[in-house]
Write a protein that holds these residues in place. Sequence first.
Motif, PDB file in Angstrom:
ATOM      1  N   GLU A 169       0.392  -1.458  -0.260  1.00 51.89           N
ATOM      2  CA  GLU A 169       0.153   0.296   0.000  1.00 51.89           C
ATOM      3  C   GLU A 169       0.681   1.469   0.217  1.00 51.89           C
ATOM      4  O   GLU A 169       2.054   1.249   0.196  1.00 51.89           O
ATOM      5  CB  GLU A 169      -0.845  -0.590   1.331  1.00 51.89           C
ATOM      6  CG  GLU A 169      -0.476  -0.193   2.490  1.00 51.89           C
ATOM      7  CD  GLU A 169      -1.591  -0.172   3.789  1.00 51.89           C
ATOM      8  OE1 GLU A 169      -2.547  -0.255   3.231  1.00 51.89           O
ATOM      9  OE2 GLU A 169      -1.158  -0.850   4.607  1.00 51.89           O
ATOM     10  N   HIS A 170       0.191   2.377  -0.566  1.00 48.73           N
ATOM     11  CA  HIS A 170       0.969   4.106  -0.664  1.00 48.73           C
ATOM     12  C   HIS A 170      -0.353   4.775   0.238  1.00 48.73           C
ATOM     13  O   HIS A 170      -1.276   4.465  -0.885  1.00 48.73           O
ATOM     14  CB  HIS A 170       1.232   4.291  -2.050  1.00 48.73           C
ATOM     15  CG  HIS A 170       1.709   5.262  -1.883  1.00 48.73           C
ATOM     16  ND1 HIS A 170       3.297   5.623  -1.631  1.00 48.73           N
ATOM     17  CD2 HIS A 170       1.183   6.974  -2.440  1.00 48.73           C
ATOM     18  CE1 HIS A 170       3.291   7.255  -1.960  1.00 48.73           C
ATOM     19  NE2 HIS A 170       2.515   7.212  -2.179  1.00 48.73           N
ATOM     20  N   ALA A 171      -0.002   5.479   0.933  1.00 48.80           N
ATOM     21  CA  ALA A 171      -0.818   6.684   1.635  1.00 48.80           C
ATOM     22  C   ALA A 171      -0.105   7.893   0.675  1.00 48.80           C
ATOM     23  O   ALA A 171       0.838   8.179   1.472  1.00 48.80           O
ATOM     24  CB  ALA A 171      -1.271   6.535   2.523  1.00 48.80           C
ATOM     25  N   GLU A 185      -1.741  12.588  -9.308  1.00 48.57           N
ATOM     26  CA  GLU A 185      -0.288  13.028  -8.383  1.00 48.57           C
ATOM     27  C   GLU A 185       0.338  11.714  -7.647  1.00 48.57           C
ATOM     28  O   GLU A 185       1.219  11.138  -7.863  1.00 48.57           O
ATOM     29  CB  GLU A 185      -0.043  14.296  -8.101  1.00 48.57           C
ATOM     30  CG  GLU A 185       1.500  14.652  -7.343  1.00 48.57           C
ATOM     31  CD  GLU A 185       1.025  16.078  -7.126  1.00 48.57           C
ATOM     32  OE1 GLU A 185       1.534  16.334  -5.873  1.00 48.57           O
ATOM     33  OE2 GLU A 185      -0.184  16.235  -7.201  1.00 48.57           O
ATOM     34  N   ASN A 186      -0.505  11.393  -7.106  1.00 48.37           N
ATOM     35  CA  ASN A 186      -0.235  10.211  -6.427  1.00 48.37           C
ATOM     36  C   ASN A 186      -0.383   8.649  -6.547  1.00 48.37           C
ATOM     37  O   ASN A 186       0.322   8.188  -6.169  1.00 48.37           O
ATOM     38  CB  ASN A 186      -1.854  10.607  -4.772  1.00 48.37           C
ATOM     39  CG  ASN A 186      -1.729  11.843  -3.903  1.00 48.37           C
ATOM     40  OD1 ASN A 186      -0.659  11.630  -3.171  1.00 48.37           O
ATOM     41  ND2 ASN A 186      -2.296  12.703  -3.982  1.00 48.37           N
ATOM     42  N   TRP A 192       5.687   4.803  -9.132  1.00 45.96           N
ATOM     43  CA  TRP A 192       6.455   5.387  -8.669  1.00 45.96           C
ATOM     44  C   TRP A 192       7.526   4.301  -7.757  1.00 45.96           C
ATOM     45  O   TRP A 192       8.918   3.867  -7.903  1.00 45.96           O
ATOM     46  CB  TRP A 192       7.636   5.779  -9.430  1.00 45.96           C
ATOM     47  CG  TRP A 192       7.176   6.701 -10.335  1.00 45.96           C
ATOM     48  CD1 TRP A 192       6.465   6.967 -11.290  1.00 45.96           C
ATOM     49  CD2 TRP A 192       8.357   6.223 -11.801  1.00 45.96           C
ATOM     50  NE1 TRP A 192       6.090   7.347 -12.987  1.00 45.96           N
ATOM     51  CE2 TRP A 192       7.401   7.130 -13.332  1.00 45.96           C
ATOM     52  CE3 TRP A 192       9.898   6.519 -11.720  1.00 45.96           C
ATOM     53  CZ2 TRP A 192       8.449   6.930 -13.837  1.00 45.96           C
ATOM     54  CZ3 TRP A 192      10.248   6.561 -13.122  1.00 45.96           C
ATOM     55  CH2 TRP A 192       9.342   6.677 -14.285  1.00 45.96           C
ATOM     56  N   THR A 193       6.836   4.519  -6.055  1.00 44.21           N
ATOM     57  CA  THR A 193       7.872   4.194  -5.455  1.00 44.21           C
ATOM     58  C   THR A 193       7.633   2.480  -5.438  1.00 44.21           C
ATOM     59  O   THR A 193       8.896   2.157  -4.449  1.00 44.21           O
ATOM     60  CB  THR A 193       6.864   4.603  -4.020  1.00 44.21           C
ATOM     61  OG1 THR A 193       6.309   5.608  -3.863  1.00 44.21           O
ATOM     62  CG2 THR A 193       7.641   3.934  -2.520  1.00 44.21           C
ATOM     63  N   LEU A 308       8.122   0.259 -15.380  1.00 44.33           N
ATOM     64  CA  LEU A 308       7.553   1.142 -15.794  1.00 44.33           C
ATOM     65  C   LEU A 308       8.108   2.409 -17.105  1.00 44.33           C
ATOM     66  O   LEU A 308       8.738   1.965 -17.490  1.00 44.33           O
ATOM     67  CB  LEU A 308       7.860   2.713 -14.003  1.00 44.33           C
ATOM     68  CG  LEU A 308       7.575   2.124 -12.732  1.00 44.33           C
ATOM     69  CD1 LEU A 308       8.741   2.531 -12.028  1.00 44.33           C
ATOM     70  CD2 LEU A 308       6.352   2.776 -13.023  1.00 44.33           C
ATOM     71  N   PRO A 309       7.138   3.444 -17.216  1.00 42.90           N
ATOM     72  CA  PRO A 309       7.738   4.248 -18.601  1.00 42.90           C
ATOM     73  C   PRO A 309       9.092   4.889 -18.293  1.00 42.90           C
ATOM     74  O   PRO A 309       9.147   4.750 -17.256  1.00 42.90           O
ATOM     75  CB  PRO A 309       6.441   4.982 -18.660  1.00 42.90           C
ATOM     76  CG  PRO A 309       5.843   4.419 -17.510  1.00 42.90           C
ATOM     77  CD  PRO A 309       5.874   3.553 -16.523  1.00 42.90           C
ATOM     78  N   THR A 310       9.674   5.199 -19.420  1.00 40.99           N
ATOM     79  CA  THR A 310      10.774   5.992 -19.184  1.00 40.99           C
ATOM     80  C   THR A 310      10.203   7.184 -18.578  1.00 40.99           C
ATOM     81  O   THR A 310      11.211   8.222 -17.965  1.00 40.99           O
ATOM     82  CB  THR A 310      11.812   6.660 -20.504  1.00 40.99           C
ATOM     83  OG1 THR A 310      10.126   6.714 -21.323  1.00 40.99           O
ATOM     84  CG2 THR A 310      11.363   4.973 -21.658  1.00 40.99           C
ATOM     85  N   GLN A 311       9.665   8.035 -18.511  1.00 43.63           N
ATOM     86  CA  GLN A 311       9.097   9.341 -17.979  1.00 43.63           C
ATOM     87  C   GLN A 311       7.753   9.554 -17.154  1.00 43.63           C
ATOM     88  O   GLN A 311       6.730   8.579 -17.626  1.00 43.63           O
ATOM     89  CB  GLN A 311       9.138  10.561 -18.604  1.00 43.63           C
ATOM     90  CG  GLN A 311       8.299  10.578 -19.652  1.00 43.63           C
ATOM     91  CD  GLN A 311       8.488  11.681 -20.631  1.00 43.63           C
ATOM     92  OE1 GLN A 311       9.325  12.332 -20.163  1.00 43.63           O
ATOM     93  NE2 GLN A 311       8.413  12.011 -21.923  1.00 43.63           N
ATOM     94  N   ARG A 312       7.608  10.412 -16.036  1.00 43.30           N
ATOM     95  CA  ARG A 312       6.024  10.583 -15.922  1.00 43.30           C
ATOM     96  C   ARG A 312       4.982  10.965 -16.555  1.00 43.30           C
ATOM     97  O   ARG A 312       6.030  11.808 -17.520  1.00 43.30           O
ATOM     98  CB  ARG A 312       5.817  11.371 -13.983  1.00 43.30           C
ATOM     99  CG  ARG A 312       6.710  10.060 -13.536  1.00 43.30           C
ATOM    100  CD  ARG A 312       7.433  11.165 -12.227  1.00 43.30           C
ATOM    101  NE  ARG A 312       5.916  12.245 -11.721  1.00 43.30           N
ATOM    102  CZ  ARG A 312       5.562  12.148 -10.054  1.00 43.30           C
ATOM    103  NH1 ARG A 312       5.887  10.568  -9.237  1.00 43.30           N
ATOM    104  NH2 ARG A 312       4.471  12.248  -9.956  1.00 43.30           N
ATOM    105  N   THR A 313       3.602  11.246 -16.580  1.00 43.19           N
ATOM    106  CA  THR A 313       3.057  11.412 -17.424  1.00 43.19           C
ATOM    107  C   THR A 313       2.406  13.412 -16.365  1.00 43.19           C
ATOM    108  O   THR A 313       2.781  13.666 -15.349  1.00 43.19           O
ATOM    109  CB  THR A 313       1.438  11.320 -18.057  1.00 43.19           C
ATOM    110  OG1 THR A 313       1.287  11.604 -18.577  1.00 43.19           O
ATOM    111  CG2 THR A 313       1.093  10.215 -16.579  1.00 43.19           C
TER     112      THR A 313
END
Length: 502
Positions: A169-171, A185-186, A192-193, A308-313
């Motif tokens: 989980e992530h919060a 964003e979250n 990525w985490t 993961l892709p090469t970069q964030r969107t």
Amino acid sequence: MPGKPVTDQQMRLYMSDRPFHNQRVAAARAGFSERTGRRIEANPVLPSQRKPVRGRTVPDPLEAVWQPILIPLLERDSSVQAVTLLRHLQMLDPDGFPDDRVRRTLERRVREWRALHGPERDVIFRQSPEPGRMGLSDFTDATELGVTIAGHLLLHRLFHFVLAYSGWEHAAPVLGGESFTALAENLQNALWTLGGVPQESRTDSLSAAYRNLDKDATRDVTERYEAFCRHYGMVASRNNPGEAHENGAIEAHNNHLKVALDQALILRGSRDFPDIDAWRRFVDEVVARRNRRREDKIKVELQHLKPLPTQRTTDFTELVVRVVRTGGFLVHSVFYSVPSQFIGQRLRVHVYDDRIEAYLGATHVVSHPRMRGRKDGKRIHSINYRHVIHALRRKPQALANSVYRDNLFPRSEYAEAWNRLSEVLPRKEACKRMVDLLWLAHSENCEADLAALIAGDFANGALPDAKTLRKQLLGSRTELPEDRKVRLTDLSSFDRLLEVRT
């Protein structure tokens, strides 16, 4: 024994012992009384072969109304409640049903009728999650935790992401509503985490967060979310509205997480944090401890996640605004200040959940913590005094009636200084002194140190004065002695460190 029916085995034992023992001994060996033995001898049929004879001990209070009145109502609509039927009977016959003594009987009778004649009911099918298959996202209200920031109650939610198989989980605290910006964003931070991407991203209905927008805006939000999932190679899915059990893998985790945070706050001994970042770090620590207990399953799931892709969107909403003559721009009914050089310029503003970033072309101009407009329509101001202090120094009298005067002071000591100066001194003198204090904080970059000196003047019963405080600030700073000589190393000495290979 009293209260327990005689079994076939006891009866057979009694009958086999009876030729050799009297009734009392044979009954004792079988485990029941002599009176029961006499009753068995009078009727030697095994208990399992007897038909139970049961009858009512009291008259049925619903016998006269069940078939002619209540059954038709239940057949018309089986969702009618038993208490509604009771109130209906009391209206028809107040003397026959003067009180609620038959309520429990009626509830039991209605419950049995629904089981025998009612409609089919929905069945919840328990699922066996596959590793790497599904990640679930949700927002849950965290205000009930009672967390305060510098003494003020924090009204916020928690964004919560959970992998269905391992429970990883992530919060993260969310200050606004359940917006696309907060989700994108979250959710990106969670992926990525984690270091991987599940095949499917499940949420509740996003349209609930945009119910005040028109159809075109709602459609645009849906397209952005689907584009977000395509960027990460996930399939976007949602549970049916009102069916929370379809998101059961995260609904239960929401409650468990808040209980864990509540217990951790109890151990901490305080629910107050100096700033929002400290609360974010606390949430991260609690979540990390919970994830360590799932390491075995997480290792299995990581092998099935996509890379993961090469970069964030994009995880923000972009607006184009014009800086007005009052030294700032409006975003969602909130006024944000910028340096005066940008008056008249058009800026691109990236709106995040907790901040806004403004750009002139590709050049970053200013950042502000994001603020939310008030429901009563009164405008909110986010002002950095450094943006306007140069203009304010030329026109100090503008401070007195400025619409964003109370938002101009960087610390509570400065606001208290204005209150005391305006109470004691004439308006012109009070404005000049207050602007001089702000200019001193800006020019000497001593906002915190100056606030401490202002507080000291309050304790001594004195009014703060910029000239006096400037001397105290300069006197407290250590100056380098002028006669100190610095000996520089001869550069030729470094040649001895080099090894030359012929």
